[in-house]
Design a protein around this motif. Structure first.
Motif, PDB file in Angstrom:
ATOM      1  N   GLY A  83     -16.260  54.522 -24.058  1.00 32.31           N
ATOM      2  CA  GLY A  83     -15.571  55.799 -24.128  1.00 32.31           C
ATOM      3  C   GLY A  83     -15.334  56.448 -22.781  1.00 32.31           C
ATOM      4  O   GLY A  83     -14.646  57.459 -22.690  1.00 32.31           O
ATOM      5  N   GLY A  84     -15.869  55.899 -21.713  1.00 30.63           N
ATOM      6  CA  GLY A  84     -15.801  56.532 -20.400  1.00 30.63           C
ATOM      7  C   GLY A  84     -14.425  56.587 -19.783  1.00 30.63           C
ATOM      8  O   GLY A  84     -14.115  57.509 -19.040  1.00 30.63           O
ATOM      9  N   ILE A  85     -13.573  55.640 -20.073  1.00 31.24           N
ATOM     10  CA  ILE A  85     -12.266  55.599 -19.428  1.00 31.24           C
ATOM     11  C   ILE A  85     -11.329  56.657 -20.001  1.00 31.24           C
ATOM     12  O   ILE A  85     -10.483  57.196 -19.301  1.00 31.24           O
ATOM     13  N   GLU A  86     -11.485  56.995 -21.278  1.00 31.63           N
ATOM     14  CA  GLU A  86     -10.599  57.973 -21.901  1.00 31.63           C
ATOM     15  C   GLU A  86     -11.093  59.407 -21.741  1.00 31.63           C
ATOM     16  O   GLU A  86     -10.347  60.345 -21.980  1.00 31.63           O
ATOM     17  N   ARG A  87     -12.350  59.581 -21.377  1.00 26.97           N
ATOM     18  CA  ARG A  87     -12.915  60.931 -21.301  1.00 26.97           C
ATOM     19  C   ARG A  87     -12.315  61.718 -20.140  1.00 26.97           C
ATOM     20  O   ARG A  87     -12.011  61.163 -19.083  1.00 26.97           O
ATOM     21  N   ASP A  88     -12.185  63.009 -20.367  1.00 26.19           N
ATOM     22  CA  ASP A  88     -11.697  63.919 -19.349  1.00 26.19           C
ATOM     23  C   ASP A  88     -12.685  63.950 -18.185  1.00 26.19           C
ATOM     24  O   ASP A  88     -13.902  63.911 -18.393  1.00 26.19           O
ATOM     25  N   PHE A  89     -12.169  64.031 -16.958  1.00 26.54           N
ATOM     26  CA  PHE A  89     -13.033  63.999 -15.780  1.00 26.54           C
ATOM     27  C   PHE A  89     -14.007  65.168 -15.781  1.00 26.54           C
ATOM     28  O   PHE A  89     -15.181  65.006 -15.444  1.00 26.54           O
ATOM     29  N   GLN A  90     -13.540  66.345 -16.175  1.00 28.55           N
ATOM     30  CA  GLN A  90     -14.419  67.515 -16.210  1.00 28.55           C
ATOM     31  C   GLN A  90     -15.527  67.334 -17.239  1.00 28.55           C
ATOM     32  O   GLN A  90     -16.661  67.748 -17.031  1.00 28.55           O
TER      33      GLN A  90
END
Length: 120
Positions: A83-90
């Protein structure tokens, strides 16, 4: 520079899982105390383009947060999750702050259960 032995040693330290990543932290015993980081993303996450993009995002995340919130004299390792690639940076930054607070308090997640059976 992180070597394989450093990653394996960090795996014996505190472990905090979040939806986008897993944070490992362990004292490194270096003199003078140095804060180091490492990033790993497995092939299960995606092809090389996806993995490199995730590593760039994690590197930027660590550069912005670790100097203020990291533990001096510790190795910090981020392991990428699907899920890390789609998560918002903030959102990733908020999760990393929360994970680092747990590590500061000495509260890690319970150890992983050993794998059983044969991998295919």
């Amino acid at each position: 520079m992180f070597r394989r032995a450093d990653f394996l040693a960090a795996n014996r330290g505190l472990r905090v899982a979040r939806p986008g990543f897993i944070l490992l932290a362990r004292p490194n015993g270096l003199d003078p105390p140095v804060m180091r980081y490492g990033i790993t993303v497995t092939k299960r996450i995606g092809n090389a383009v996806v993995r490199n993009r995730m590593k760039r995002r994690f590197r930027e995340l660590l550069w912005s947060i670790l100097p203020d919130a990291g533990l001096a004299g510790h190795d910090h390792v981020l392991i990428g999750r699907e899920g890390g690639i789609e998560r918002d940076f903030q959102q990733l930054a908020t999760e990393l702050h929360a994970a680092l607070q747990r590590v500061h308090a000495g509260k890690g997640d319970p150890p992983r259960k050993p794998r059983t059976g044969r991998r295919r």
